[in-house]
Design an enzyme around this catalytic site. Structure first.
Site, PDB file in Angstrom:
ATOM      1  N   CYS A 328      21.375  24.268  -8.266  1.00  0.00           N
ATOM      2  CA  CYS A 328      21.583  24.308  -9.713  1.00  0.00           C
ATOM      3  C   CYS A 328      20.265  23.968 -10.432  1.00  0.00           C
ATOM      4  O   CYS A 328      19.239  24.578 -10.157  1.00  0.00           O
ATOM      5  CB  CYS A 328      22.724  23.374 -10.086  1.00  0.00           C
ATOM      6  SG  CYS A 328      23.251  23.457 -11.814  1.00  0.00           S
ATOM      7  N   LEU A 329      20.276  23.016 -11.351  1.00  0.00           N
ATOM      8  CA  LEU A 329      19.043  22.632 -12.039  1.00  0.00           C
ATOM      9  C   LEU A 329      17.980  22.165 -11.061  1.00  0.00           C
ATOM     10  O   LEU A 329      16.787  22.347 -11.287  1.00  0.00           O
ATOM     11  CB  LEU A 329      19.311  21.508 -13.046  1.00  0.00           C
ATOM     12  CG  LEU A 329      19.755  21.899 -14.453  1.00  0.00           C
ATOM     13  CD1 LEU A 329      21.145  22.510 -14.434  1.00  0.00           C
ATOM     14  CD2 LEU A 329      19.745  20.685 -15.369  1.00  0.00           C
TER      15      LEU A 329
END
Length: 596
Positions: A328-329
């Site tokens: 993800c991030l």
């Protein structure tokens, strides 16, 4: 003399314009306070964004008489279809084939009771109305795509509120359950509602019972904390094999979530799986930011997070190459770090794995509805007051993306049926929220979402811009079919940013459930296709038609890919290396993951 006076006045005017105006600081402060106060009442949604979207549509629709006639004709046809359905149902004993089916992801009307009279009429009327309203705002000439998407989303939220599934008087499944329980389900539902309301007021996390606990049956893969600074703890996991691959794995999770999404209960732990495959595994555990970390930015996360962990892994293991994995991030940040390392001639990364991570934000999916200049300013005001963005504020936006399932259907199940969903390790993790610092989140939204700086080679890291094209390490990239956070077509865009070797995998389920995919679990499949280095790429739809479909978990495919990109085995490494300056500090899962 007059020329000198004019010259003096001209210089004075320039000096006045250059000098800071003390009123500007006060004006900005008042604007921030007002914006922050308003954000508390609107749940962080900028009303000007909604008003701007509606105004754009209304102006263009008003000057499109042909569009009005088309919608009137559509409405008449839908009314005719509903009348035909009602006639067939009445003549068929209250049942008839539906004239419109719900969308594939809409399961509110799956029960056969919804096809009996008059419930069938209500649900068919709702679905036809929903379709007509969506058609009214879709493809209106002149309306910007962003405004159209915002308006369609907002209208969908409004219609979901009045769905017949939400009310006991119009929901046959709820009515049957009331009869079966003698009304007790409504009493139980009221108790559940009161408990949830009290937790909301007290700002307490959702109740997932005591079945799962970090350190007891979550995040229990044996390991040690071998490094700690103000931002991260680095965990090294104990080996379970006599020999391991020379290249260790460094996992960079997203700081929007606690790292143990990858180390849930033992049977669902990706970290345990990798250790059992003969890898030395390290994982970053991010600190849950406090208000005094408000000025911690993206560069701090790269430098004091990813790079400090990279240095520690290199020193502890002595390995020349590291398999880096970001989720993800964390995957976006890892991409930035990898590009900066390649730019600077740092060759320690042997491969890069990105799990549901975006690098090009031109098509971020429905989450992009919450991100425009007005909305980002709104969020900045909200974070400015408290110093961070709270998990409840982030979670509300994600739930709205799937409101029919995550808000209304769950509300019906809990507050009308009186039944909580059984606790699971994923639910317990999801309730264990985190925060994001003001500076970091503002930079993330502006530089990546609004400006798309990484894809445009304008992102600055370590004092200079970075380019994804500099990354020459092989890439293993995973997207998930039902991802509302990082849509797989957006994740796929990394094909356009680098000419290197890419193995792209598309797995079923969503952003979290698609990544947590242990071997042996049923109803799992994935598609995979390699793009060799310097080969022309295909568009996502062409890729989808060519990618081979495989039943089972993508974890096994990744492990085989990692082995193929690894060197010889070496004796298993125990956590820590005191001689290199990295003694064991604590047992896993460490301290930071326990911070609220």
């Amino acid at each position: 003399m007059m020329d000198q006076i004019k010259s003096h006045h001209s210089r004075q005017q320039c000096d006045d314009e250059a000098a800071p105006d003390p009123m500007e600081g006060l004006a900005d402060l008042l604007d921030r306070v007002a914006g922050s106060s308003l954000a508390q009442w609107t749940l962080g949604v900028a009303p000007e964004s909604l008003m701007g979207a509606y105004a754009d549509w209304a102006v263009h629709f008003a000057r499109s008489p042909g569009r009005s006639l088309l919608l009137a004709a559509k409405g008449a046809r839908k009314a005719q279809r509903l009348t035909d359905y009602a006639t067939r149902a009445l003549s068929g004993g209250g049942r008839a084939d539906r004239c419109i089916a719900p969308l594939a992801h809409d399961h509110r009307f799956d029960d056969p009771a919804w096809d009996t009279w008059p419930y069938g009429l209500w649900q068919q009327s709702f679905l036809l109305t929903q379709q007509w309203v969506d058609a009214a705002v879709r493809d209106c000439p002149g309306v910007s795509p962003h405004h159209e998407a915002v308006l369609r989303f907002a209208l969908r939220q409004m219609l979901d509120i009045v769905s017949p599934a939400n009310f006991p008087a119009t929901n046959p499944v709820v009515q049957q359950h009331i009869l079966e329980t003698g009304g007790k389900c409504l009493f139980d539902g009221a108790k559940l509602w009161a408990e949830d309301w009290q937790r909301l007021v007290r700002r307490e996390p959702a109740d997932t019972g005591d079945a799962f606990e970090v350190g007891r049956n979550l995040a229990v893969t044996p390991g040690k904390v071998v490094f700690r600074n103000e931002l991260i703890e680095l965990i090294q996991y104990a080996p379970t094999t006599e020999r391991v691959r020379a290249e260790p794995i460094l996992i960079v999770p997203a700081w929007i979530m606690k790292y143990y999404i990858l180390d849930l209960s033992p049977e669902n732990s990706l970290i345990r799986f990798l250790v059992d495959q003969g890898f030395t595994v390290f994982a970053i555990s991010w600190r849950n930011p406090r208000a005094d970390m408000r000025e911690v930015g993206m560069e701090d996360y790269r430098r004091d997070g990813v790079m400090r962990a990279m240095d520690a892994v290199s020193a502890i293991t002595g390995a020349e190459r590291i398999h880096a994995c970001g989720y993800c991030l964390g995957g976006t940040l890892l991409s930035i770090a990898a590009a900066a390392m390649a730019r600077d001639g740092d060759t320690r990364i042997g491969s890069v794995t990105l799990l549901a991570a975006q690098t090009d934000f031109t098509e971020p999916g429905e989450i992009g509805l919450f991100i425009d200049e007005a909305q980002v300013r709104y969020l900045e005001n909200q974070m400015w007051q408290q110093g961070y963005l709270d998990s409840r504020q982030m979670g509300g936006a994600f739930e709205m993306l799937r409101s029919a399932d995550l808000i209304w259907s769950r509300g019906v199940q809990e507050y009308l049926m009186g039944e909580r969903a059984p606790a699971s390790d994923m639910m317990a993790w999801n309730a264990d929220g985190t925060r994001m610092p003001y500076a970091m989140h503002s930079q993330y939204l502006r530089r990546l979402f609004l400006e798309n700086a990484l894809a445009r080679e304008r992102y600055v890291a370590g004092g200079a811009t970075v380019a994804m094209t500099d990354i020459t390490a092989p890439l293993y990239v995973v997207g998930t079919e039902a991802d509302h956070v990082a849509p797989w077509r957006s994740v796929w865009k990394i094909h356009t940013l680098t000419d290197g070797e890419i193995r792209f995998v598309l797995t079923n389920r969503g952003h979290n459930a698609g990544i947590v995919s242990p071997p042996g679990e049923g109803h799992r499949h994935y598609r995979v296709l390699d793009r060799p280095e310097d080969q022309n790429h295909h568009d996502p739809d062409a890729w989808l038609s060519m990618a081979a479909l495989t039943e089972g978990s993508w974890w096994t495919d990744w492990a085989e890919w990692l082995l193929a990109h690894s060197g010889q085995s070496v004796p298993a490494r125990e956590p820590g290396n005191a001689k290199a300056g990295y003694p064991v500090l604590d047992d896993a899962p460490g301290r930071y993951v326990l911070e609220r």
